[in-house]
Structure formats: C-alpha cells, structure tokens
Design a protein around this motif. Sequence first.
Motif, short mmCIF file in Angstrom:
data_model
loop_
_atom_site.label_atom_id
_atom_site.label_comp_id
_atom_site.label_asym_id
_atom_site.label_seq_id
_atom_site.Cartn_x
_atom_site.Cartn_y
_atom_site.Cartn_z
N ASN A 82 38.54 -29.20 40.31
CA ASN A 82 38.78 -28.97 38.89
C ASN A 82 38.85 -30.26 38.07
O ASN A 82 38.91 -30.20 36.84
CB ASN A 82 40.07 -28.16 38.70
CG ASN A 82 39.86 -26.68 38.94
OD1 ASN A 82 38.75 -26.17 38.79
ND2 ASN A 82 40.92 -25.99 39.32
N ARG A 83 38.84 -31.39 38.76
CA ARG A 83 38.75 -32.67 38.05
C ARG A 83 37.45 -33.39 38.36
O ARG A 83 37.33 -34.60 38.12
CB ARG A 83 39.95 -33.56 38.40
CG ARG A 83 41.27 -33.03 37.85
CD ARG A 83 42.29 -34.13 37.73
NE ARG A 83 43.57 -33.65 37.23
CZ ARG A 83 44.54 -34.45 36.84
NH1 ARG A 83 44.39 -35.78 36.91
NH2 ARG A 83 45.69 -33.97 36.39
N CYS A 84 36.50 -32.66 38.90
CA CYS A 84 35.19 -33.23 39.23
C CYS A 84 34.54 -33.80 37.97
O CYS A 84 34.35 -33.09 36.98
CB CYS A 84 34.30 -32.15 39.84
SG CYS A 84 32.62 -32.69 40.20
N SER A 85 34.21 -35.08 38.00
CA SER A 85 33.68 -35.74 36.80
C SER A 85 32.29 -35.25 36.42
O SER A 85 31.87 -35.39 35.27
CB SER A 85 33.66 -37.26 37.00
OG SER A 85 32.84 -37.60 38.10
N VAL A 86 31.58 -34.66 37.38
CA VAL A 86 30.25 -34.11 37.07
C VAL A 86 30.40 -32.81 36.29
O VAL A 86 29.72 -32.58 35.28
CB VAL A 86 29.45 -33.88 38.36
CG1 VAL A 86 28.11 -33.20 38.06
CG2 VAL A 86 29.20 -35.20 39.08
N LYS A 87 31.29 -31.95 36.75
CA LYS A 87 31.51 -30.66 36.08
C LYS A 87 32.31 -30.84 34.79
O LYS A 87 32.02 -30.19 33.77
CB LYS A 87 32.27 -29.73 37.04
CG LYS A 87 32.66 -28.39 36.44
CD LYS A 87 31.45 -27.52 36.18
CE LYS A 87 31.89 -26.15 35.69
NZ LYS A 87 30.75 -25.26 35.39
N TYR A 88 33.32 -31.71 34.81
CA TYR A 88 34.20 -31.92 33.67
C TYR A 88 34.29 -33.40 33.35
O TYR A 88 35.18 -34.10 33.86
CB TYR A 88 35.61 -31.37 33.96
CG TYR A 88 35.64 -29.92 34.35
CD1 TYR A 88 35.34 -28.93 33.42
CD2 TYR A 88 35.98 -29.53 35.64
CE1 TYR A 88 35.37 -27.58 33.78
CE2 TYR A 88 36.01 -28.19 36.00
CZ TYR A 88 35.70 -27.22 35.07
OH TYR A 88 35.73 -25.90 35.43
N PRO A 89 33.38 -33.94 32.53
CA PRO A 89 33.46 -35.35 32.16
C PRO A 89 34.83 -35.67 31.55
O PRO A 89 35.36 -34.91 30.75
CB PRO A 89 32.35 -35.49 31.12
CG PRO A 89 31.37 -34.41 31.47
CD PRO A 89 32.22 -33.26 31.95
N GLY A 90 35.40 -36.80 31.98
CA GLY A 90 36.74 -37.14 31.52
C GLY A 90 37.78 -36.19 32.07
O GLY A 90 38.82 -35.95 31.43
#
Length: 216
Positions: free
Chosen positions: A167-175
């Motif tokens: 849920n903090r994957c930078s690809v899925k969720y930048p920043g």
Amino acid sequence: MHFDAGIGGWCITRYDDVLRVLEIDSGGPQPLPKRAIMRALKLVRPVITMSTIELLDADDTTFARSLAATAAEAFTLSHGVEAFAATALETTQAFLTNALRALHEHPGQAALLRSTPELAGDAVEELLRFDTPVPVAPARRTPCPVVLSGRTVEAGEVLVPFVAAANRCSVKYPGGDLLDLRRKPAGVLSSCPTSTALARVTGEISLVRRLRAAAR
C-alpha cells in the motif's frame, strides 16, 4: 520479494505481486458476498453513529476500543457469521487507532478533514492505505507455479503478503510515504475485505465528528 529462512517462505512486498498472492485461497473463512456486507453495514450505521456521539469525550484509546467493539458486535449480529467477529473487532480498532494517530501527527491533514467533511470517504481510504490496520496477511501456499517479480515460485512454496508495504508501493502510489487526504487512492489492499468494510464505514461516520469534538 525475498526468501526468509526464519518463516520458511517468500516475503512479498510489491503491489502487483501482493495483489496476485491475495487471490490465492488462504484456507481461512471466505469473505462474505458484497451484497451481504452492504446489507449488514446499512443496519449498523445508526449504531455506529450513536456510539460515536456517546464516546466523543473519551480519550483516543477508549474511543477506538469501545467504538470498534460496538461496531463489530452490531456487524456480526447483522450478518450472522461468527467467523468474522474477531477480525472485525481487530481491524476496526487498529484502523481507528492508526487513523487518529496519523491525524494527530499531520495536523494540516486533520484540519482539512475537519473543515471539509465531504472528503471523509477518500480520507478513510487514504488512512487505510497509509497505515494499514493488518499489515501482514495470512500466508498462502502456492497450488501451482506462479511468477512474481519475474521469478518463478514453485508449487508448494509459502508466500507471505506484506500488505502495508504494497500500500506504500511508489509505483502504484507516487509519494506513498506521505499522507494526502485528497489523494483518492484506488485499489487499496486489505487482509480481510469483510472486516475492512466495517472499518471503512466506522471511519467515515466517526472521524470528522471526533476531530470536531477535539477542536472544541
């Protein structure tokens, strides 16, 4: 992903990989049908609202614990499946505790939610993403070979999905390491859809009221 000898399995952290692993049957209770969840949530909304109002003067710990207990009991009675009682309580209490802590640590975001209650739905989703109430989902055993991050994992291997990391994957969720209640995060992963549905509704009903009461 990496192999951990201590747990005897593969630790999975990338969003796409965790999503795929969560689709493998864990052997636990299967989530309720969406229609049954929505019907139960409709019935418990008034109970959650009343309990929230009664607990507004309580400290955060009592607020989270007592509201979660009331919500989980009402939810379990509404859908009649005891198998989800413990996870509903655990997930809802952990979500409320994490959300209140995150809002205290990000006063600008708390002020935004307090003054813009229509953000409640998106805010709850972002708070679930930012500090997932159940960070590690139950392990799965591969029924057949599966490719994760370009690596083939053979049948019979243990996979441990780290939901919080996904849920903090930078690809899925930048920043993704930043809390942003305007993010509108899509596809937030959870360890148990049934219990997380209760946490979502409880947060939507209670958090704005809690923030406004604290500001009085």
